[in-house]
Design an enzyme around this catalytic site. Structure first.
Site, PDB file in Angstrom:
ATOM      1  N   SER A   1       0.839  -1.194   0.000  1.00  0.00           N
ATOM      2  CA  SER A   1       0.000   0.000   0.000  1.00  0.00           C
ATOM      3  C   SER A   1       0.875   1.244   0.000  1.00  0.00           C
ATOM      4  O   SER A   1       2.106   1.155   0.020  1.00  0.00           O
ATOM      5  CB  SER A   1      -0.904   0.003   1.225  1.00  0.00           C
ATOM      6  OG  SER A   1      -0.106   0.245   2.367  1.00  0.00           O
ATOM      7  N   LYS A   2       0.218   2.377  -0.002  1.00  0.00           N
ATOM      8  CA  LYS A   2       0.907   3.678  -0.043  1.00  0.00           C
ATOM      9  C   LYS A   2       1.988   3.809   1.028  1.00  0.00           C
ATOM     10  O   LYS A   2       3.029   4.416   0.789  1.00  0.00           O
ATOM     11  CB  LYS A   2      -0.109   4.781   0.209  1.00  0.00           C
ATOM     12  CG  LYS A   2      -0.642   5.569  -0.880  1.00  0.00           C
ATOM     13  CD  LYS A   2      -0.202   6.538  -1.746  1.00  0.00           C
ATOM     14  CE  LYS A   2       0.631   7.215  -2.599  1.00  0.00           C
ATOM     15  NZ  LYS A   2       1.220   6.836  -3.699  1.00  0.00           N
ATOM     16  N   ARG A   3       1.710   3.231   2.197  1.00  0.00           N
ATOM     17  CA  ARG A   3       2.687   3.431   3.277  1.00  0.00           C
ATOM     18  C   ARG A   3       4.017   2.731   3.009  1.00  0.00           C
ATOM     19  O   ARG A   3       5.015   2.973   3.690  1.00  0.00           O
ATOM     20  CB  ARG A   3       2.085   3.028   4.636  1.00  0.00           C
ATOM     21  CG  ARG A   3       2.108   1.571   4.919  1.00  0.00           C
ATOM     22  CD  ARG A   3       1.260   1.188   6.111  1.00  0.00           C
ATOM     23  NE  ARG A   3       0.798  -0.173   5.961  1.00  0.00           N
ATOM     24  CZ  ARG A   3       1.481  -1.236   6.363  1.00  0.00           C
ATOM     25  NH1 ARG A   3       2.626  -1.095   6.980  1.00  0.00           N
ATOM     26  NH2 ARG A   3       0.987  -2.442   6.155  1.00  0.00           N
TER      27      ARG A   3
ATOM     28  N   GLY B   1       5.602   3.181   0.256  1.00  0.00           N
ATOM     29  CA  GLY B   1       6.304   4.008  -0.726  1.00  0.00           C
ATOM     30  C   GLY B   1       5.459   4.214  -1.960  1.00  0.00           C
ATOM     31  O   GLY B   1       4.251   3.994  -1.937  1.00  0.00           O
TER      32      GLY B   1
ATOM     33  N   GLU C   1       4.702   7.853 -10.680  1.00  0.00           N
ATOM     34  CA  GLU C   1       5.525   8.261  -9.538  1.00  0.00           C
ATOM     35  C   GLU C   1       6.932   7.695  -9.711  1.00  0.00           C
ATOM     36  O   GLU C   1       7.928   8.368  -9.457  1.00  0.00           O
ATOM     37  CB  GLU C   1       4.951   7.698  -8.236  1.00  0.00           C
ATOM     38  CG  GLU C   1       3.832   8.490  -7.616  1.00  0.00           C
ATOM     39  CD  GLU C   1       3.354   7.814  -6.338  1.00  0.00           C
ATOM     40  OE1 GLU C   1       3.922   8.065  -5.269  1.00  0.00           O
ATOM     41  OE2 GLU C   1       2.388   7.002  -6.425  1.00  0.00           O
TER      42      GLU C   1
END
Ligand code: GLU
Length: 479
Positions: free
Chosen positions: A256-258, A260, A266
């Site tokens: 997930s986003k956490r 990275g 991106e």
């Protein structure tokens, strides 16, 4: 459109696959992996790779995401076989409704008018009794006619799921997976806003596009029995299915986003090359015969097969991505690196005089293209450094000063046209060997870079040229 569909879907092609994203934002790494495995499978088997936009969940739409997803696929190098003819579900609402009514007619589906509040209350009740929350079946038995509700009150059409027996998904990666039909909900097919649900539209479109293999993420596996029942209700042959392993973070939790960056763009902005990303995602759950790690696009196409896709989760290891990226940066043509640097830092950045030389000088040391700027900043602006930095180990400062003066004398004699790495080395190395390498080369390198770490002095001088080299040594001497 129709004749085009006939051409691509009606030909002799056996393998036709699709990537079917919902336009809810950027193309992320997981989506790119699904697209890539479909792409590899199509190319490996001389088949077609098609894009379809699944935008029937109107609440989750993010404007602009279709273009962003297409651009990301293009940047990665996955060309579509239906460019310009991408199927968009929101343009086909009438078709889905017609099919839902067909099932209604056959009594494989029914009209349901239960309110949200009733559904929530029923589910709460079931959970209290320790049962999985499912539709209570209230309207299943009532047999409401569409003419009773159309234009008068909100309704949905639900599929009449057979309530006994088992259903088996023959998965090309997982083998046979059995589901108990009594545990499968009466799925809504047509929503009260008139749009189909994912399930209905997905099955109809896969049929119309003559999809031979549905290759998608594991999270869709529980939906597949519903799809199989729908194929049966319509009297259609189902495609083959392959569900790709989940992508996990190194700690085995869901990525997930956490953990990275997750978006393909991106990664582009962080300085990763598309070839490295493809190589990396190609190995997320699949590996070639000899377990090689660096594989070109062509090699992956040549070797790809679904039976080498693993069942267990695939680990997203950013260290491996960085290593692969550094390998691709070493090999990439200067022109490609310049283009990528321009994408990150803007066009003016690559117009700088020294850029080609600097790329060649630093390509072996970069993990990401974003390292380039910091690594090479000193070529454009000499940092202000303490004079103490010029001193090699325990030597006295005067020694650095003396040696720098001697170096300056020697290089002043070199002709401007000869001022290159080889020539400088041939003149200065014998001197350095005689006096002591550290005492000559260290202060020289610091005077040129202003840093304690940098490429060697001969490389730097070769890039800076005679005038700038002399200017920088003089700055050091003044210190
Ligand atoms: N729209 C679904 C998704 O976003 C597609 C799933 C499928 O391939 O059937 O993943």
């Amino acid at each position: 459109m129709l004749s085009f569909l006939k051409n691509i879907f009606g030909g002799k092609n056996k393998v036709i696959v699709r990537f079917a994203p919902s336009p809810t934002g950027e193309l992320h790494i997981g989506g790119a992996r699904t697209a890539f495995f479909n792409y590899l499978f199509a190319r490996r088997n001389g088949g077609k790779f098609l894009l379809r936009i699944e935008d029937t969940d109107r609440e989750r739409l993010v404007p602009g995401s279709v273009d962003r997803i297409k651009a990301a696929l293009k940047w990665l190098g996955m060309e579509l076989d239906n460019e310009g003819h991408v199927m968009v579900q929101s343009e086909r609402v009438d078709i889905y409704k017609k099919r839902a009514l067909e099932l209604l007619e056959k009594k494989d589906a029914y009209v349901c008018v239960c309110s949200k509040e009733k559904l929530a209350a029923d589910q709460e009740e079931q959970m209290k009794m320790g049962r999985p929350p499912m539709y209570s079946g209230h309207c299943r038995e009532v047999g409401i006619k569409i003419s009773e509700v159309e234009g008068k009150e909100p309704y949905v059409i639900r599929m009449k799921m057979p309530k006994i027996g088992k259903i088996t998904v023959h998965d090309l990666i997982r083998g046979d997976v059995e589901f108990d039909q009594s545990l499968i909900d009466d799925q809504v097919l047509l929503k009260s806003d008139g749009y189909p649900t994912y399930h209905l539209a997905n099955v109809i479109d896969d049929r119309e596009m003559k999809i031979s293999h549905v290759i998608r993420a594991e999270e869709w596996l529980p939906s597949t029995p519903k799809h199989l029942v729908l194929y049966k209700m319509f009297g259609w042959e189902a495609p083959k299915f392959a569900h790709l392993p989940m992508i996990l973070a190194p700690d085995k939790s869901k990525l997930s986003k956490r953990h990275g960056a997750t978006g393909v763009f991106e990664y582009k902005q962080l300085g990763y090359l598309p070839e490295a990303i493809l190589n990396f995602i190609g190995l997320m759950g699949w590996h070639p015969k000899e377990d090689r790690e660096v594989l070109s696009f062509k090699e992956m196409i040549k070797e790809f097969s679904l039976d080498r896709v693993q069942k267990g989760g695939a680990i997203f290891d950013v260290k491996k991505l960085n290593w692969l990226n550094s390998e691709y940066i070493k090999k990439a043509p200067v022109s490609e690196l310049k283009k990528s640097l321009a994408d990150i830092f803007g066009h003016d950045f690559i117009k700088k005089d020294l850029i080609d030389k600097l790329i060649n000088l630093s390509r072996d040391r970069m993990e990401k293209l974003t390292d380039f700027k910091e690594m090479n900043e000193f070529f454009f602006n000499l940092p202000n450094y303490e004079k103490q930095l010029l001193v090699w180990k325990n030597s006295p400062l005067e020694k650095s000063f003396e040696n720098l003066k001697l170096v300056l004398e020697k290089i002043s004699e070199i002709n401007e046209n000869d001022f290159n790495k080889a020539k400088l080395e041939s003149i200065l190395m014998p001197f350095a060997n005689e006096i002591g390498r550290g005492d000559v080369l260290w202060p020289l390198r610091v005077s040129l870079s202003g840093k304690d770490k940098s490429p060697g002095p001969f490389d730097i001088m070769g890039v800076l040229g005679k005038k700038e080299t002399i200017r920088r040594i003089n700055i050091a001497l003044e210190k």
